[in-house]
Enzyme design. Structure first.
Site, PDB file in Angstrom:
ATOM      1  N   GLY B 143     -89.485-157.467  72.156  1.00  0.00           N
ATOM      2  CA  GLY B 143     -89.415-157.025  73.490  1.00  0.00           C
ATOM      3  C   GLY B 143     -90.968-156.977  74.029  1.00  0.00           C
ATOM      4  N   CYS B 144     -91.231-157.499  75.367  1.00  0.00           N
ATOM      5  CA  CYS B 144     -92.612-157.556  75.634  1.00  0.00           C
ATOM      6  C   CYS B 144     -93.500-156.454  75.196  1.00  0.00           C
ATOM      7  CB  CYS B 144     -92.582-157.665  77.260  1.00  0.00           C
ATOM      8  SG  CYS B 144     -91.625-156.647  78.121  1.00  0.00           S
ATOM      9  N   PHE B 145     -93.084-155.115  75.761  1.00  0.00           N
ATOM     10  CA  PHE B 145     -94.000-153.904  75.603  1.00  0.00           C
ATOM     11  C   PHE B 145     -93.856-153.672  73.836  1.00  0.00           C
ATOM     12  CE2 PHE B 145     -91.938-152.411  79.707  1.00  0.00           C
ATOM     13  CZ  PHE B 145     -93.110-152.308  80.388  1.00  0.00           C
ATOM     14  N   SER B 146     -92.827-154.078  73.185  1.00  0.00           N
ATOM     15  CA  SER B 146     -92.899-153.799  71.705  1.00  0.00           C
ATOM     16  C   SER B 146     -94.003-154.644  71.255  1.00  0.00           C
ATOM     17  CB  SER B 146     -91.651-154.307  70.943  1.00  0.00           C
ATOM     18  OG  SER B 146     -90.631-153.770  71.970  1.00  0.00           O
TER      19      SER B 146
END
Lengths: 351, 351, 351, 351
Positions: B143-146
């Site tokens: 995921g992008c935030f990850s």
């Protein structure tokens, strides 16, 4: 009519004070100053056609109250004389905000020229200091991040609900907060699609927040504050993280907040259900656009029970409840007017 | 040439994979799918004139690797068949990211249809899992935030430098992160001057971050993650707060980060002096606009010695290093190419 | 490899040339200049970690070609020496664009120092001047509004289809067009929600447009050009209004445009049906975001049969097809490369 | 107090009428409607805490005046009954704007259900129709582009100064003009950095502009109007091009405009010198941000003597002087109040 003068009307803070006071039913703006010699509409095109003159500061006459929208370090040199003739001072800068001289002088890199007046100055958040504001001669209008953060966290600290050593606040600011001075970080090609953290360690507003929250908590409070510019013009979102000392729930917290602010006109606790809605998503947290251009502060929150982490969202306009509008709320208190006189209008939607 | 197919080319993730793979010197995109029956330029006007056809998913032929840019829950139903015929899978969704079945099924509200394949899937951050990626049949693209958060905090957790129970991350996301589906929070009149916190408690990416940081720390890690949309289109800024276990300094931390990422092409530690410059302010923290449209991640940090508080800034593009570009970096590893093949170009300035 | 030097790499034009040439397979950038003494990433954070040095202009060595990204008036003083040693010049400024000395000197307020070289300079729109560009020693890279307008109207004027005295063009420009110099109209609080007409009468690009369209029309052409800044960073939309001499139809006009540009890689005629679509509106006119960061120009149009009014929309990026990318297209022609070498990548979506 | 009801308070138009009337000193909003059953703050978070109820339209009681903020085609079906009981109608939609039935029915694709009332409806631009507005039972509040264009060109057409066959207007609109309905062209990732021409030929507002300018000119007028969305939320800039019949000068034109609008409170002719200023550029044309959120219209212009081309810039807010605020100005006229009651406040700066 209360006669008011505005120092520094060419800036964003002073200009906003002038705009709102211009329609205040109990106030007459008797003068506004700018050193530039330029007409008002040169700085504020929104006022085009108002024909309000700008005078040089040295031409200012005496009046009932003055707003000082000048860079920090100016108000302290003017205060003694103003106080002497009975003029109330609403300082939109930082000259009277901090109660610890050593801290002030270090943080602002100046020697304070009238420290004796600092003690009597009231910190201009009416929701917390209403009585001292009413009696003050000098109002230290708070910093924008400070107002958002303090209003957002006051109910927690006053009841000793959170770990006062582990408060983390991210302050997202629109570009109006940077003022009128040109700077590469405000150059549209640079900031238009950007997010710009700045003054990351030891931002000056940290000291105000720690001072005021410490007073509420009756002990020392540590605030880790990180500001960033975002490409909106007006408005601030303070995302305040804390770790509760005991188990709580979102609904219980919202009740406490609503109780705490139950008599306040300008601070609204945002209590909307969390369930999404298929056609128009019902988001339960405050939106900064909803308070832009106003004296309102919206506060929302949520609590992660699994991780024992609480986040409070506080939104306001840095020139509104975080600046000039709050100054007018303070003026209303100083002169025994209804606190919301001239400030009632809701914000624009869409903004 | 490596033959690649793209499922879901009408979305932002799939479209970006197609755009970059289209110029990859070692790849031939053999098909791209959309259920709509509409031409590519209907969805991606940037590709106008490319004359790349979109086919229905059921018309897809076998190839060396597929990118799956479909909503979570689709890839798991396709994986068994693809793996059987030897096709490498790069899943841009979340089907293979979490290693705990109970957590996955609760978080995504679905029964997983091929859990046996989850174990062997490699978590697609090459900087941390390069060897397992090379050998994998399935890549769980993060995921992008990850990606932003894990890259930002990895050097600290691997060395046990911070309190792993008190990590606070604010994730500011451009609107591309919301995908192509219409929603009131993405309606320009609403978001154009707004900041919109959403999914505040228990955001799905939290579990990825906790899982991956826990692996690095070799113990359980608690992450308090709060996302908000900001009115930029592309890019993510993760502001990661932590409390160091021992005293450190900004310069020491920067050295450790630079050492940790010394061989990485795409992760740059942002080490610029803090002194301001009169004419063009030399801000020492990363800017999200600098990496938009690229596979780069810039990491900067600062440390407040007085308050023992450390903040790490990590910026990337949710469709770049936080999405499709990272998927291509993984593809390069899978097929023994230079890791940066087709991904070297720097971002635009201004963006 | 073609050895190229870049004068003025700290600006947006020079920086973009550097960024794209850095990945050009047939070019080696041998030096880039800045008078500042500051490192490249100080100006262009997108290039952070590239370690490309900036030298002082006086340290520049000889090379095959130079890009000159300096303010107008500099290139003319450097040209004689460069031409003498066989260096090809691509001037991104205005020194060689106008063929009428009296006009140039009045418009730019300077005496031209090497007018003899102006005659031989090729005006750098390959779609119209391909042969003269191939043979030139000096390329006068066009102004951004000029490129958009000329490409948009060329097919009409070459066939004498419109009233050449009544051409009206509104040029909407992103803020990158204003360059790096700080200015109140680029200050984000001022421009963030604003539309700012500027240089309304007699904008310098008007003369280029009139000159080039006049050449195509083989008679004098009058262009009424009005520019305005809009709060996007990159990209230009030229809205070109004209009054056809004879009846035409939208479809016929589109056919003529497609025929005119049939062999062009970078100029795309936007021919999409006008019928709306319920779920994803199929708008038939070009979008500037689709070409940002690229060398593409998209042209669309429509015709009001009742009012006999034709409007042509031409979009490009002022640093792309309206600037540095076009310069690289010209470089490719000068050195007999495929015209699209290093320039093929499609733009970002979303941008 | 004048008792007012608002149909369609969930939309942007109706919501803005409600917001401003809520503070109008002579008006009491007795009800506001929405079919949704949702609370007001669901649609307008700016009104959070106002506790204003929304009722179903069928629950509406009789009152002195109604604002109708419903899609075109609704007001005509309600008008007969309202007129009968003496309720004044301010229609924010298009049901009563056009005086030619055949045109109206073609343009809006509907049969008109009460054409007899159209004749008596007053077109709601007080600056041009003050007397008929005072006496009307129905006010046809103008379209946003129409207001801007008509106010911008009225002084020219009334004096027969320009070629009435060759008027070209580009209308740049903020996204609030698109209303609350979700649409891909309003999806932030698409429009955030974009410029989107739409409804290019035969936009509905064209007919209003031609009708009203024709009345002023006492002959048929042809307007070539082209709209485009730009990524600002509120506000419209109409760029109006025309070809004067006789020689004029900028200063003479400004004098004529100032004379024409000399008694108007809300229409300001922007007469600022053209000389630039070194530190803070003194741009002589109106800025849309200066009137956002207000009932003001700023008009500026310039004239190219060499090319005999005149450009007029007219800015207003589509929900302000181009919508709900103008409706309130009309209400004030209908009830013999000071025309600017409740509308005096200047716009925000920065906006």
């Amino acid at each position: 009519m209360i006669e008011v003068g505005i120092y520094g009307a060419s800036g964003y803070m002073g200009g906003e004070a002038l705009r709102v006071l211009n329609e205040h039913p109990e106030v007459k703006v008797v003068w506004s100053t700018s050193r530039s010699g330029k007409p008002l509409e040169y700085f504020h095109r929104n006022m085009y056609g108002s024909n309000i003159p700008l005078i040089k500061p040295e031409e200012a006459s005496s009046c009932d109250a003055v707003f000082i929208g000048l860079p920090t370090g100016n108000a302290m040199n003017m205060a003694q004389d103003l106080v002497k003739i009975g003029t109330k001072i609403i300082d939109l800068g930082a000259d009277f905000r901090l109660k610890d001289r050593e801290v002030w002088e270090r943080v602002y890199g100046k020697t304070h020229s009238c420290w004796d007046l600092v003690d009597e100055a009231a910190y201009g958040i009416p929701e917390l200091h209403r009585e001292s504001i009413r009696k003050a001669r000098i109002i230290a209008n708070p910093g924008c991040f400070s107002s958002a953060s303090i209003l957002g966290l006051a109910p927690l600290l006053i009841e000793d609900m959170i770990d006062e050593e582990k408060i983390v606040i991210d302050g997202l600011s629109g570009t109006a907060g940077a003022g009128t001075e040109l700077d590469i970080t405000m150059h549209h090609p640079e900031i238009g699609n950007n997010l710009v953290p700045y003054n990351v360690v030891d931002h000056r507003h940290t000291y105000e927040i720690e001072q005021e929250l410490g007073l509420l908590a009756r002990k020392s409070v540590t605030v880790n504050f990180t500001p960033a510019y975002v490409p909106i013009t007006r408005g601030i979102l303070a995302i305040c993280h804390c770790f509760p000392k005991e188990e709580v729930s979102r609904s219980e917290l919202l009740e406490r907040y609503k109780l705490f602010y139950r008599d306040e006109y300008f601070v609204k606790v945002f209590d909307m259900p969390k369930e999404a809605d298929a056609t128009w998503q019902y988001l339960p947290y405050p939106w900064v656009a909803a308070v832009s251009g106003t004296n309102f502060c919206h506060i929302g929150l949520d609590f992660d029970e699994k991780r024992n982490h609480l986040v409070v969202f506080s939104v306001l306009d840095s020139l509104g409840k975080g600046g000039s509008h709050a100054g007018i709320q303070n003026l209303n208190l100083l002169f025994n007017l209804e606190e919301n006189t001239g400030l009632k209008r809701y914000g624009l939607h869409p903004y």
